[in-house]
Design a protein around this motif. Structure first.
Motif, PDB file in Angstrom:
ATOM      1  N   TYR A 101      37.215  44.095  44.304  1.00  0.00           N
ATOM      2  CA  TYR A 101      36.279  44.004  43.188  1.00  0.00           C
ATOM      3  C   TYR A 101      36.381  45.248  42.316  1.00  0.00           C
ATOM      4  O   TYR A 101      36.625  46.354  42.809  1.00  0.00           O
ATOM      5  CB  TYR A 101      34.841  43.898  43.691  1.00  0.00           C
ATOM      6  N   THR A 102      36.176  45.074  41.032  1.00  0.00           N
ATOM      7  CA  THR A 102      36.034  46.216  40.135  1.00  0.00           C
ATOM      8  C   THR A 102      34.614  46.773  40.281  1.00  0.00           C
ATOM      9  O   THR A 102      33.710  46.089  40.788  1.00  0.00           O
ATOM     10  CB  THR A 102      36.249  45.789  38.675  1.00  0.00           C
ATOM     11  N   PRO A 103      34.366  47.990  39.811  1.00  0.00           N
ATOM     12  CA  PRO A 103      32.983  48.513  39.849  1.00  0.00           C
ATOM     13  C   PRO A 103      31.979  47.607  39.127  1.00  0.00           C
ATOM     14  O   PRO A 103      30.843  47.464  39.578  1.00  0.00           O
ATOM     15  CB  PRO A 103      33.107  49.875  39.165  1.00  0.00           C
ATOM     16  N   ALA A 104      32.387  47.005  38.023  1.00  0.00           N
ATOM     17  CA  ALA A 104      31.475  46.107  37.307  1.00  0.00           C
ATOM     18  C   ALA A 104      31.201  44.853  38.126  1.00  0.00           C
ATOM     19  O   ALA A 104      30.078  44.316  38.129  1.00  0.00           O
ATOM     20  CB  ALA A 104      32.044  45.740  35.944  1.00  0.00           C
TER      21      ALA A 104
ATOM     22  N   VAL B 135      34.132  33.335  38.400  1.00  0.00           N
ATOM     23  CA  VAL B 135      35.124  32.526  39.124  1.00  0.00           C
ATOM     24  C   VAL B 135      35.499  33.208  40.434  1.00  0.00           C
ATOM     25  O   VAL B 135      35.596  32.569  41.485  1.00  0.00           O
ATOM     26  CB  VAL B 135      36.371  32.285  38.249  1.00  0.00           C
ATOM     27  N   LYS B 136      35.685  34.523  40.388  1.00  0.00           N
ATOM     28  CA  LYS B 136      36.075  35.237  41.606  1.00  0.00           C
ATOM     29  C   LYS B 136      34.981  35.178  42.665  1.00  0.00           C
ATOM     30  O   LYS B 136      35.218  34.779  43.804  1.00  0.00           O
ATOM     31  CB  LYS B 136      36.419  36.695  41.278  1.00  0.00           C
ATOM     32  N   LEU B 137      33.755  35.592  42.293  1.00  0.00           N
ATOM     33  CA  LEU B 137      32.691  35.729  43.292  1.00  0.00           C
ATOM     34  C   LEU B 137      32.145  34.387  43.765  1.00  0.00           C
ATOM     35  O   LEU B 137      31.929  34.195  44.964  1.00  0.00           O
ATOM     36  CB  LEU B 137      31.542  36.572  42.735  1.00  0.00           C
ATOM     37  N   VAL B 138      31.919  33.470  42.829  1.00  0.00           N
ATOM     38  CA  VAL B 138      31.242  32.225  43.184  1.00  0.00           C
ATOM     39  C   VAL B 138      32.223  31.143  43.610  1.00  0.00           C
ATOM     40  O   VAL B 138      32.077  30.532  44.669  1.00  0.00           O
ATOM     41  CB  VAL B 138      30.365  31.737  42.015  1.00  0.00           C
TER      42      VAL B 138
ATOM     43  N   TYR C 208      41.746  29.873  38.931  1.00  0.00           N
ATOM     44  CA  TYR C 208      40.983  29.485  40.130  1.00  0.00           C
ATOM     45  C   TYR C 208      41.878  29.563  41.373  1.00  0.00           C
ATOM     46  O   TYR C 208      41.482  30.126  42.407  1.00  0.00           O
ATOM     47  CB  TYR C 208      40.438  28.066  39.980  1.00  0.00           C
ATOM     48  N   ARG C 209      43.068  28.988  41.267  1.00  0.00           N
ATOM     49  CA  ARG C 209      43.970  28.965  42.434  1.00  0.00           C
ATOM     50  C   ARG C 209      44.397  30.375  42.819  1.00  0.00           C
ATOM     51  O   ARG C 209      44.447  30.721  44.004  1.00  0.00           O
ATOM     52  CB  ARG C 209      45.205  28.112  42.105  1.00  0.00           C
TER      53      ARG C 209
ATOM     54  N   TYR D  14      27.045  36.217  52.371  1.00  0.00           N
ATOM     55  CA  TYR D  14      27.579  37.374  53.100  1.00  0.00           C
ATOM     56  C   TYR D  14      29.065  37.556  52.790  1.00  0.00           C
ATOM     57  O   TYR D  14      29.547  38.690  52.647  1.00  0.00           O
ATOM     58  CB  TYR D  14      27.368  37.162  54.592  1.00  0.00           C
ATOM     59  N   ALA D  15      29.801  36.444  52.665  1.00  0.00           N
ATOM     60  CA  ALA D  15      31.238  36.516  52.396  1.00  0.00           C
ATOM     61  C   ALA D  15      31.526  37.224  51.076  1.00  0.00           C
ATOM     62  O   ALA D  15      32.542  37.933  50.948  1.00  0.00           O
ATOM     63  CB  ALA D  15      31.840  35.112  52.385  1.00  0.00           C
ATOM     64  N   GLU D  16      30.658  37.034  50.081  1.00  0.00           N
ATOM     65  CA  GLU D  16      30.845  37.727  48.809  1.00  0.00           C
ATOM     66  C   GLU D  16      30.842  39.241  49.025  1.00  0.00           C
ATOM     67  O   GLU D  16      31.701  39.960  48.506  1.00  0.00           O
ATOM     68  CB  GLU D  16      29.724  37.345  47.835  1.00  0.00           C
TER      69      GLU D  16
END
Length: 539
Positions: free
Chosen positions: A421-424, A355-358, A278-279, A409-411
């Motif tokens: 981001y990876t393609p997936a 975890v990354k996106l949200v 997370y960090r 929007y930030a995502e």
């Protein structure tokens, strides 16, 4: 004549009297020992207070600055909305309002920001606990024989039981606990359990109706169109985003449906230190975003496992990230992470992509974390506090298109950084946008009376591909709070359209946008257009 800032402060004083749990979350002093007024005259007294404030608007001088215009708009819209809600369906007539206020009247005092003066906080907590049985007795008087949606009553039962569990099992594990809390906590827990068993009553329709929905969109959210146009836009977007998902899936290896790609993504979980993941992702997002905006890395965000005292609060609106009290934010805030149990599904809930996106982007880093920090510095009185997370939602609904619009929007924004981001993961981004369009559709169709809750649930399950465990709570929330889910997608669309229109350098645009704090996205957009015309923003 009074200026808009003075009128806004007067409203906040009244808001704190009417909604003292909100005041605790905002950091407004003097109300931490109170629960909301809920006596037989509560609705009438609130209406009189709001009407007096509305009448005072006639004596307010014309706004002269952007901050004054924001305060004037937020205040006028909030008063109109609150009075309309009192006429349509006062919150005192909802069984779930009482459970939310009782539970979070307690929880608001248990959060880290209230531990600096434990004696004062413990005393306020004791007084609120002592008030819960009478508060729930007043609830019964308001609710006796009154129709309400069955699912709203069921939500109230679940919340009451979860709150009772917190008071009997969780609170004794909290650092504030001592023997002075034992008796009032026990009485409050018993009152909550009794309330859960006494929520019989006739079912009622869910829909708020087109006229009220139109008011929420045009006045509260300051949108330039109503529900019919919004439904048309969201329906078109849902189809377009479905086609995009299918095209993206064809570009990935494996010849699989997009849902299968996302299932594989969900299976990729962090190895080793979960909090460290997370960090690390939060830090990566902050660093990656620097060419695009000024991130709030001067205000800390600490990741920690959910404390033992908070276990069992899953049926409550217990957020892992809750906006810091804007009027006393301290030097940093806490982000709770639910410890994974032995079930593999628990670990999948912490999959790397989610975890990354949200957690790292939407709530942390440049999402709510940065936006909240900028809002606390806004010149508008109300835009500093409007997005505060309270017992059941944000303090002023009208701020929602900016609050949630920005975080969604930030995502997407970090997709502009090559390799972030990876393609997936970009496939998941599209699914998130599609999910927000779906929530907009449900919000609108439910409150226009075109769908029942069961039809909404079928759509979420079969078309939008929501996680099954989430669907009941999601639709019940849709029912309780009209026009609260449409603000995600429509807010994001407003920001995207404004950026394309002004064509400013990314950092200039985003910093100027966030500087206005928590206000309707369309109103902030008008201010940026004015700044651009005046030469204050440059390409």
């Amino acid at each position: 004549m009074t200026d808009p800032h003075d009128q806004a402060r007067a409203y906040l004083r009244a808001h704190a009297q009417l909604r003292p749990v909100d005041a605790t979350f905002m950091g407004l002093p003097g109300h931490d020992h109170q629960l909301p007024p809920a006596g037989p005259d509560a609705v009438g007294a609130e209406r009189a207070t709001l009407e007096a404030l509305q009448a005072d608007l006639a004596h307010m001088r014309a706004p002269q600055t952007a901050a004054e215009r924001l305060d004037a708009q937020l205040l006028s819209a909030q008063l109109t909305t609150a009075l309309a809600e009192l006429d349509r369906a006062p919150r005192q007539h909802s069984p779930a309002w009482y459970t939310g206020e009782a539970a979070f009247g307690v929880i608001s005092l248990l959060l880290p920001g209230h531990l600096d003066d434990p004696e004062v906080t413990r005393d306020a907590l004791r007084v609120r606990l002592e008030a819960i049985p009478a508060f729930l007795a007043q609830a019964r008087a308001h609710l006796q024989g009154r129709a309400r949606p069955d699912d709203v009553a069921e939500r109230a039962r679940r919340e009451a039981r979860a709150a009772a569990h917190l008071l009997s099992t969780g609170l004794p594990r909290h650092p504030l606990w001592n023997d002075t809390l034992r008796l009032p906590a026990g009485r409050a827990a018993r009152a909550l359990l009794a309330y859960a068993e006494d929520l019989s009553g006739p079912d009622a329709p869910v829909a708020c109706g087109e006229a009220h929905l139109d008011l929420l969109m045009r006045v509260t959210h300051a949108l330039p169109f109503g529900p019919r146009e919004a439904l048309e836009r969201a329906t078109e977007a849902f189809a377009r985003l479905t086609a995009r998902l299918e095209a993206q899936a064809r570009g990935l290896p494996g010849d699989m449906h997009w849902t299968e790609h996302l299932a594989r993504l969900e299976a990729r979980v962090p190895e080793g230190d979960l909090l460290g993941t997370y960090r690390e992702l939060h830090g990566r997002a902050l660093d990656a975003a620097r060419p695009l905006l000024t991130p709030a890395d001067d205000y800390g965000l600490d990741f920690a496992f959910l404390p033992e005292w908070a276990e069992g609060t899953g049926d409550l609106y217990f957020l892992f990230y809750r906006s810091p009290a804007p009027l006393r934010p301290g030097t940093g805030s806490r982000y709770w992470v639910t410890p994974p149990g032995p079930d593999p599904a628990d670990r999948r809930a912490h999959n790397c992509a989610f975890v990354k996106l949200v957690h790292a982007v939407h709530h942390g880093s440049i999402g709510h974390h940065t936006h909240n920090a900028r809002a606390r510095q806004a010149d508008s009185v109300l835009a500093r506090v409007a997005g505060t997370d309270c017992a059941s939602g944000i303090a002023l609904l009208g701020a929602g298109t900016m609050v949630e619009g920005w975080a969604c929007y930030a995502e997407d924004l970090l997709a502009e950084i090559p390799g972030f981001y990876t393609p997936a993961e970009e496939l998941l981004l599209t699914q998130f946008e599609r999910r927000n369009a779906a929530s907009c559709i449900v919000d609108l169709k439910l409150h226009l009376g075109e769908w029942t809750l069961e039809q909404a649930r079928a759509f979420y399950r079969d078309e939008a591909h929501f996680a099954p465990a989430r669907i009941w709570a999601e639709t019940t929330r849709n029912a309780l709070f009209p026009a609260s889910r449409l603000m995600y997608w429509l807010g994001t669309e407003t920001i995207k359209a404004l950026r394309a229109e002004l064509a400013l350098p990314a950092r200039t645009f985003h910093d100027a946008l966030l500087a206005h704090g928590h206000a309707p996205a369309t109103v902030v957009a008008d201010e940026l257009r004015a700044q651009y015309r005046q030469g204050a923003l440059h390409r």
